[in-house]
Design a protein around this motif. Structure first.
Motif, PDB file in Angstrom:
ATOM      1  N   GLY A  13       0.839  -1.210   0.000  1.00 32.02           N
ATOM      2  CA  GLY A  13       0.000   0.000   0.000  1.00 32.02           C
ATOM      3  C   GLY A  13       0.864   1.246   0.000  1.00 32.02           C
ATOM      4  O   GLY A  13       1.575   1.522   0.969  1.00 32.02           O
ATOM      5  N   VAL A  17       0.543   6.824   4.243  1.00 31.37           N
ATOM      6  CA  VAL A  17       0.988   6.106   5.437  1.00 31.37           C
ATOM      7  C   VAL A  17       2.054   5.073   5.079  1.00 31.37           C
ATOM      8  O   VAL A  17       3.121   4.999   5.714  1.00 31.37           O
ATOM      9  CB  VAL A  17      -0.237   5.473   6.146  1.00 31.37           C
ATOM     10  N   GLU A  37       2.204  -1.314  -4.774  1.00 37.87           N
ATOM     11  CA  GLU A  37       1.021  -0.446  -4.949  1.00 37.87           C
ATOM     12  C   GLU A  37       0.262  -0.888  -6.200  1.00 37.87           C
ATOM     13  O   GLU A  37       0.844  -0.965  -7.279  1.00 37.87           O
ATOM     14  CB  GLU A  37       1.468   1.022  -5.055  1.00 37.87           C
ATOM     15  N   HIS A  38      -1.048  -1.142  -6.034  1.00 37.42           N
ATOM     16  CA  HIS A  38      -1.799  -1.639  -7.196  1.00 37.42           C
ATOM     17  C   HIS A  38      -2.575  -0.541  -7.937  1.00 37.42           C
ATOM     18  O   HIS A  38      -3.211  -0.814  -8.935  1.00 37.42           O
ATOM     19  CB  HIS A  38      -2.722  -2.795  -6.808  1.00 37.42           C
ATOM     20  N   GLY A  43      -1.932   7.206  -2.854  1.00 33.42           N
ATOM     21  CA  GLY A  43      -3.129   6.657  -2.200  1.00 33.42           C
ATOM     22  C   GLY A  43      -4.381   7.485  -2.312  1.00 33.42           C
ATOM     23  O   GLY A  43      -4.479   8.436  -3.097  1.00 33.42           O
ATOM     24  N   GLU A  44      -5.353   7.101  -1.517  1.00 33.89           N
ATOM     25  CA  GLU A  44      -6.681   7.726  -1.512  1.00 33.89           C
ATOM     26  C   GLU A  44      -6.564   9.231  -1.246  1.00 33.89           C
ATOM     27  O   GLU A  44      -7.203  10.049  -1.884  1.00 33.89           O
ATOM     28  CB  GLU A  44      -7.523   7.056  -0.417  1.00 33.89           C
ATOM     29  N   ALA A  49      -9.404  11.930  -1.934  1.00 36.20           N
ATOM     30  CA  ALA A  49      -9.933  12.243  -0.596  1.00 36.20           C
ATOM     31  C   ALA A  49      -9.480  13.629  -0.126  1.00 36.20           C
ATOM     32  O   ALA A  49     -10.037  14.643  -0.561  1.00 36.20           O
ATOM     33  CB  ALA A  49      -9.543  11.138   0.384  1.00 36.20           C
ATOM     34  N   LYS A  54     -10.317  19.303  -0.291  1.00 41.86           N
ATOM     35  CA  LYS A  54      -9.932  20.631   0.206  1.00 41.86           C
ATOM     36  C   LYS A  54      -9.767  21.622  -0.946  1.00 41.86           C
ATOM     37  O   LYS A  54     -10.044  22.820  -0.805  1.00 41.86           O
ATOM     38  CB  LYS A  54      -8.641  20.539   1.032  1.00 41.86           C
ATOM     39  N   HIS A 124      -0.806  -5.965  -7.270  1.00 44.86           N
ATOM     40  CA  HIS A 124      -1.582  -6.260  -6.071  1.00 44.86           C
ATOM     41  C   HIS A 124      -0.761  -7.170  -5.153  1.00 44.86           C
ATOM     42  O   HIS A 124      -0.293  -8.225  -5.580  1.00 44.86           O
ATOM     43  CB  HIS A 124      -2.891  -6.947  -6.473  1.00 44.86           C
ATOM     44  N   GLY A 125      -0.574  -6.764  -3.910  1.00 47.31           N
ATOM     45  CA  GLY A 125       0.231  -7.537  -2.962  1.00 47.31           C
ATOM     46  C   GLY A 125      -0.639  -8.416  -2.073  1.00 47.31           C
ATOM     47  O   GLY A 125      -1.680  -7.967  -1.589  1.00 47.31           O
ATOM     48  N   THR A 150      -2.868  -0.746   3.608  1.00 44.25           N
ATOM     49  CA  THR A 150      -3.762  -0.835   2.446  1.00 44.25           C
ATOM     50  C   THR A 150      -4.956   0.110   2.524  1.00 44.25           C
ATOM     51  O   THR A 150      -5.793   0.139   1.613  1.00 44.25           O
ATOM     52  CB  THR A 150      -4.246  -2.287   2.268  1.00 44.25           C
ATOM     53  N   GLY A 151      -5.089   0.868   3.619  1.00 41.98           N
ATOM     54  CA  GLY A 151      -6.125   1.895   3.688  1.00 41.98           C
ATOM     55  C   GLY A 151      -7.523   1.355   3.897  1.00 41.98           C
ATOM     56  O   GLY A 151      -7.722   0.353   4.603  1.00 41.98           O
ATOM     57  N   ASP A 328      -5.448   3.711   7.971  1.00 41.69           N
ATOM     58  CA  ASP A 328      -6.874   3.363   8.006  1.00 41.69           C
ATOM     59  C   ASP A 328      -7.110   1.879   8.272  1.00 41.69           C
ATOM     60  O   ASP A 328      -8.087   1.500   8.929  1.00 41.69           O
ATOM     61  CB  ASP A 328      -7.530   3.687   6.659  1.00 41.69           C
ATOM     62  N   LEU A 335      -7.605   9.089   9.543  1.00 40.57           N
ATOM     63  CA  LEU A 335      -7.069  10.430   9.315  1.00 40.57           C
ATOM     64  C   LEU A 335      -5.635  10.304   8.805  1.00 40.57           C
ATOM     65  O   LEU A 335      -4.840   9.543   9.380  1.00 40.57           O
ATOM     66  CB  LEU A 335      -7.062  11.240  10.616  1.00 40.57           C
ATOM     67  N   THR A 336      -5.315  11.054   7.771  1.00 38.42           N
ATOM     68  CA  THR A 336      -3.980  10.967   7.182  1.00 38.42           C
ATOM     69  C   THR A 336      -2.887  11.262   8.200  1.00 38.42           C
ATOM     70  O   THR A 336      -1.905  10.519   8.312  1.00 38.42           O
ATOM     71  CB  THR A 336      -3.866  11.958   6.003  1.00 38.42           C
ATOM     72  N   HIS A 337      -3.057  12.368   8.965  1.00 42.50           N
ATOM     73  CA  HIS A 337      -1.956  12.758   9.862  1.00 42.50           C
ATOM     74  C   HIS A 337      -1.749  11.723  10.966  1.00 42.50           C
ATOM     75  O   HIS A 337      -0.628  11.512  11.406  1.00 42.50           O
ATOM     76  CB  HIS A 337      -2.186  14.156  10.449  1.00 42.50           C
TER      77      HIS A 337
HETATM   78  C1  LIG Z   1     -13.484  12.445   0.956  1.00 42.41           C
HETATM   79  C2  LIG Z   1     -12.432  12.234   2.026  1.00 42.41           C
HETATM   80  C3  LIG Z   1     -11.746  13.322   2.526  1.00 42.41           C
HETATM   81  C4  LIG Z   1     -10.786  13.147   3.509  1.00 42.41           C
HETATM   82  N1  LIG Z   1     -10.161  14.256   3.997  1.00 42.41           N
HETATM   83  C5  LIG Z   1      -9.235  14.119   4.965  1.00 42.41           C
HETATM   84  C6  LIG Z   1      -8.569  15.259   5.484  1.00 42.41           C
HETATM   85  O1  LIG Z   1      -8.826  16.400   5.096  1.00 42.41           O
HETATM   86  N2  LIG Z   1      -7.644  15.067   6.439  1.00 42.41           N
HETATM   87  C7  LIG Z   1      -7.340  13.819   6.904  1.00 42.41           C
HETATM   88  O2  LIG Z   1      -6.486  13.715   7.789  1.00 42.41           O
HETATM   89  N3  LIG Z   1      -7.951  12.720   6.431  1.00 42.41           N
HETATM   90  C8  LIG Z   1      -8.888  12.833   5.460  1.00 42.41           C
HETATM   91  N4  LIG Z   1      -9.503  11.717   4.962  1.00 42.41           N
HETATM   92  C9  LIG Z   1      -9.047  10.391   5.403  1.00 42.41           C
HETATM   93  C10 LIG Z   1      -7.767   9.990   4.611  1.00 42.41           C
HETATM   94  O3  LIG Z   1      -8.062   9.965   3.234  1.00 42.41           O
HETATM   95  C11 LIG Z   1      -7.258   8.622   5.039  1.00 42.41           C
HETATM   96  O4  LIG Z   1      -7.154   8.584   6.444  1.00 42.41           O
HETATM   97  C12 LIG Z   1      -5.882   8.357   4.422  1.00 42.41           C
HETATM   98  O5  LIG Z   1      -5.955   8.330   3.019  1.00 42.41           O
HETATM   99  C13 LIG Z   1      -5.326   7.037   4.938  1.00 42.41           C
HETATM  100  O6  LIG Z   1      -4.084   6.782   4.354  1.00 42.41           O
HETATM  101  P1  LIG Z   1      -3.587   5.278   4.141  1.00 42.41           P
HETATM  102  O7  LIG Z   1      -2.226   5.381   3.527  1.00 42.41           O
HETATM  103  O8  LIG Z   1      -3.789   4.496   5.376  1.00 42.41           O
HETATM  104  O9  LIG Z   1      -4.598   4.658   3.074  1.00 42.41           O
HETATM  105  P2  LIG Z   1      -4.891   5.065   1.567  1.00 42.41           P
HETATM  106  O10 LIG Z   1      -4.672   6.483   1.316  1.00 42.41           O
HETATM  107  O11 LIG Z   1      -6.228   4.461   1.276  1.00 42.41           O
HETATM  108  O12 LIG Z   1      -3.778   4.268   0.738  1.00 42.41           O
HETATM  109  C14 LIG Z   1      -3.764   2.862   0.680  1.00 42.41           C
HETATM  110  C15 LIG Z   1      -3.052   2.454  -0.593  1.00 42.41           C
HETATM  111  O13 LIG Z   1      -2.922   1.032  -0.617  1.00 42.41           O
HETATM  112  C16 LIG Z   1      -3.173   0.558  -1.941  1.00 42.41           C
HETATM  113  N5  LIG Z   1      -3.545  -0.852  -1.799  1.00 42.41           N
HETATM  114  C17 LIG Z   1      -4.596  -1.367  -1.104  1.00 42.41           C
HETATM  115  N6  LIG Z   1      -4.558  -2.721  -1.126  1.00 42.41           N
HETATM  116  C18 LIG Z   1      -3.455  -3.056  -1.840  1.00 42.41           C
HETATM  117  C19 LIG Z   1      -2.864  -4.297  -2.191  1.00 42.41           C
HETATM  118  N7  LIG Z   1      -3.364  -5.467  -1.772  1.00 42.41           N
HETATM  119  N8  LIG Z   1      -1.750  -4.296  -2.960  1.00 42.41           N
HETATM  120  C20 LIG Z   1      -1.208  -3.123  -3.368  1.00 42.41           C
HETATM  121  N9  LIG Z   1      -1.713  -1.915  -3.049  1.00 42.41           N
HETATM  122  C21 LIG Z   1      -2.811  -1.885  -2.287  1.00 42.41           C
HETATM  123  C22 LIG Z   1      -4.261   1.482  -2.448  1.00 42.41           C
HETATM  124  O14 LIG Z   1      -4.296   1.500  -3.864  1.00 42.41           O
HETATM  125  C23 LIG Z   1      -3.815   2.822  -1.861  1.00 42.41           C
HETATM  126  O15 LIG Z   1      -2.944   3.498  -2.735  1.00 42.41           O
HETATM  127  C24 LIG Z   1     -10.487  11.849   3.995  1.00 42.41           C
HETATM  128  C25 LIG Z   1     -11.183  10.743   3.495  1.00 42.41           C
HETATM  129  C26 LIG Z   1     -12.151  10.930   2.524  1.00 42.41           C
HETATM  130  C27 LIG Z   1     -12.882   9.726   1.989  1.00 42.41           C
END
Ligand SMILES: Cc1cc2nc3c(=O)[nH]c(=O)nc-3n(C[C@H](O)[C@H](O)[C@H](O)COP(=O)(O)OP(=O)(O)OC[C@H]3O[C@@H](n4cnc5c(N)ncnc54)[C@H](O)[C@@H]3O)c2cc1C
Ligand SMILES: NC(=O)c1ccc[n+]([C@@H]2O[C@H](COP(=O)([O-])OP(=O)(O)OC[C@H]3O[C@@H](n4cnc5c(N)ncnc54)[C@H](O)[C@@H]3O)[C@@H](O)[C@H]2O)c1
Length: 486
Positions: A13, A17, A37-38, A43-44, A49, A54, A124-125, A150-151, A328, A335-337
């Motif tokens: 992922g 994060v 990363e798939h 990421g999201e 997101a 914003k 995809h992992g 993986t979020g 996540d 939350l991203t931070h």
């Molecule tokens: C509309 C919206 C607005 C938001 N605004 C805010 C904000 O303003 N501030 C804030 O702090 N948070 C915000 N969030 C929350 C924030 O988006 C998430 O908390 C954050 O993206 C989490 O990061 P992450 O790296 O854990 O997961 P993600 O960003 O989801 O990244 C996970 C990555 O893993 C990859 N992946 C998943 N499974 C696999 C696999 N098996 N093999 C390979 N790759 C894989 C995905 O493609 C993705 O790129 C918001 C969420 C939404 C929906």
């Protein structure tokens, strides 16, 4: 297997994060790391997101602030921001591509990984055994650690006809290309409130919010949701509390791509206090998110392939000292931070274990996940909060004192003579420290870090009194609130 490779650390992922976990695990060492990363590096958060949402909210918020002040008000007479320019700004911020091969350009993130000495493996992992990850026909082995980052994905409740209607989720709302005339929004959380704001700014004519509970932003102080509800109503939203979507009918649902109408009109039956039948052009589901654990091979380790992949405070999966889960996917905070904070802690833990060092000291423990989670909701008014609400502190058995009131200081008056804001501090009276804070009003998002510092530092109120806010800033609200607690 066609190829086999090994790295010290393998992260599944490449969201914000996962990127941070890989970076902190190898920084300043000769360890190697790969990120699998798939979809898109970044990421999201980067494409679907935080960043697009914003970008979509900024122009409307700036216009309203300009309208609050004599002098700029006379030059900001348009009712809404320019929709085409707002969408263009969103595209700039997210690197959206107008072609079918890829949705967004993630080359900047790939370059960053390159510079940090991290290899990006596209695909995809899936875990296939201890420290083993399969990506297509390639086996990738980790010498030290595998990190699951993986979020999460948007949840769509099992309402009859809803999934078949191919409703919009947050991905469509943030990557909006066609602006629906009539919409219904399911949910009253952060995504629903922020998205309703930008959808109305962009020109959606009729927007009904179906909320099963009795308020918006239910995890925050009640005054926050009340003020956002007032503001959304003023923008034209029809907010129906105690209301659920009972059934949906859409005969020609079409998978037309993110941000485009997914078919013709849909008939939505609402039940509860706001019961009725609506014909809408699009439905936005904003009903929370599910951790992405379903297809990561966790069952090969005897772990549940559903729900969050829970961890201890070293971000390690119990019983699997080489396996980490951050962001996540572990269900601690969406939350991203906070995910990036966990990634820093996990990276430090991985580095210490690889170097045979003890996990002595707070840098190896994600303590803030429990006590000091800040969040800013970029609605109008802006909401920022950290720690416990009044009700949560009482439920935790804390001897609570609360200071609260309208924000009426020189700094807020200078943002507009009709500035309207509200703030509260929640105090543990026995320990004489702050345990929660909420600020509502324009430009209050920047105030929350001061409260986060006070909570994490466990600064006694008697000492906090000596932290003098500058004049004339909105921060002077601290003085008003601390005065109530002397
Ligand atoms: C509309 C919206 C607005 C938001 N605004 C805010 C904000 O303003 N501030 C804030 O702090 N948070 C915000 N969030 C929350 C924030 O988006 C998430 O908390 C954050 O993206 C989490 O990061 P992450 O790296 O854990 O997961 P993600 O960003 O989801 O990244 C996970 C990555 O893993 C990859 N992946 C998943 N499974 C696999 C696999 N098996 N093999 C390979 N790759 C894989 C995905 O493609 C993705 O790129 C918001 C969420 C939404 C929906
Ligand atoms: N500015 C930010 O920090 C920001 C912005 C957007 C999202 N996020 C994060 O993303 C996450 C997801 O946001 P969200 O708004 O989707 O989730 P949420 O948990 O904040 O809100 C979900 C809403 O959907 C409702 N709901 C859930 N299931 C339902 C059902 N079956 N029927 C009817 N209503 C239902 C809930 O009552 C609630 O009102 C949140 O944790 C949020 O913190 C953060």
């Amino acid at each position: 297997m066609v190829g086999e490779t090994s790295y010290d650390v393998v992260v599944i992922g490449g969201g914000p994060v996962g990127e941070n976990a890989a970076d902190y695990a190898i920084r300043g060492s000769d360890r190697t790391a790969a990120i699998v990363e798939h979809e898109l590096m970044g990421g999201e958060c980067s494409y679907w997101a935080c960043m697009p949402s914003k970008a979509l909210l900024g122009p409307g918020n700036a216009l309203e602030e300009a309208r609050s002040l004599a002098g700029s008000r006379e030059r900001a007479s348009a009712p809404n921001p320019d929709a085409d320019a707002v969408l263009g700004w969103r595209d700039t911020v997210t690197g959206r591509l107008d072609n079918s091969a890829a949705t967004h350009d993630d080359s900047g993130q790939v370059q960053w990984a390159d510079g940090a000495g991290i290899e990006v493996i596209r695909g995809h992992g899936r875990i296939v055994g201890e420290k083993q990850v399969r990506v297509g026909d390639r086996l990738v082995t980790a010498r030290e650690a595998v990190v699951i980052a993986t979020g999460s994905t948007a949840s769509v409740p099992p309402v009859p006809g809803l999934r078949e209607a191919l409703p919009w989720t947050s991905r469509d709302a943030t990557n909006i290309l066609e602006i629906p005339e009539r919409m219904v929004v399911l949910g009253g959380g952060v995504v629903a409130c922020e998205a309703a704001t930008w959808l109305l700014d962009l020109g959606v004519r009729s927007l009904v919010m179906a909320i099963r509970g009795d308020r918006l932003l239910p995890r925050m102080e009640p005054f926050a949701g009340e003020r956002v509800a007032d503001a959304l109503r003023a923008l034209g939203a029809d907010i129906r509390f105690g209301t659920t979507i009972e059934a949906v009918e859409r005969t020609d649902a079409t998978a037309s791509g993110y941000g485009r109408l997914h078919g013709g009109p849909a008939v939505v039956r609402l039940a509860g206090d706001g019961a009725g039948e609506l014909t809408v052009d699009e439905i936005l589901v904003a009903a929370g998110r599910s951790p992405a654990t379903t297809d990561v091979g966790l069952d090969s380790l005897g772990l549940a392939a559903k729900g969050p992949l829970t961890v201890d405070d070293h971000l390690t999966v119990p019983g699997h000292p080489w396996l980490y889960s951050v962001g996540d996917v572990n269900g601690r905070n969406v939350l991203t931070h906070m995910g990036k904070y966990q990634a820093r802690v996990a990276g430090d833990v991985i580095a210490a274990r690889a170097e045979g060092r003890d996990l002595d000291g707070s840098r190896y423990v994600a303590v803030s996940d429990h006590a000091a989670v800040p969040q800013v909701v970029f609605t109008r008014p802006e909401i920022s909060s950290v720690g416990l609400t009044h009700a949560q502190a009482e439920d935790a058995g804390i001897d609570v004192r609360v200071a609260e009131g309208g924000i009426s200081v020189a700094g807020s008056y200078l943002l507009g003579s009709d500035y309207s804001g509200y703030a509260s501090l929640v105090v543990d009276a026995a320990r004489d420290v702050l345990v929660g804070a909420t600020f509502v009003g324009a430009q209050t998002g920047e105030l929350v870090h001061s409260a986060t510092v006070a909570i994490v530092g466990e600064v006694p109120l008697s000492r906090l009194w000596h932290a003098v806010p500058s004049y004339p800033t909105v921060s002077e609200v601290w003085l008003r609130l601390l005065d109530q607690l002397r």
